[in-house]
Motif scaffolding. Sequence first.
Motif: not given
Length: 107
Positions: A59, A62-63, A65, A67-70, A74-75, A77
Amino acid sequence: MRSPGHPPRRPVLALLDLLGRRGTLRLLWELRDGHPQSFRLLRSSADDISPSVMNGRLKELREAGLVELADAGYRLTPTGHELIKYLKPLNRWADGWAAGLPPSFLG
């Protein structure tokens, strides 16, 4: 990441705070090859980090910037890949440094 009412920190301090949290660097490092990983696979790659800690770190990443959830998992950015680019020389330095340490130091 900061408490309300506190002045913003310098970006480098915010980054080091994030990276210093348990499991954060391990998750980033496991995603460095660019292949998306499901939660289960990523957890297994990260030595079975506890699900609650992993959820919290993902989390935060992701916040931030990084890591993102595709669809495939997860991958990193592009910003996360850039960070890894800067961490790789540190990893090389640490390998050389560790070579001169007693094995007990590294656990």
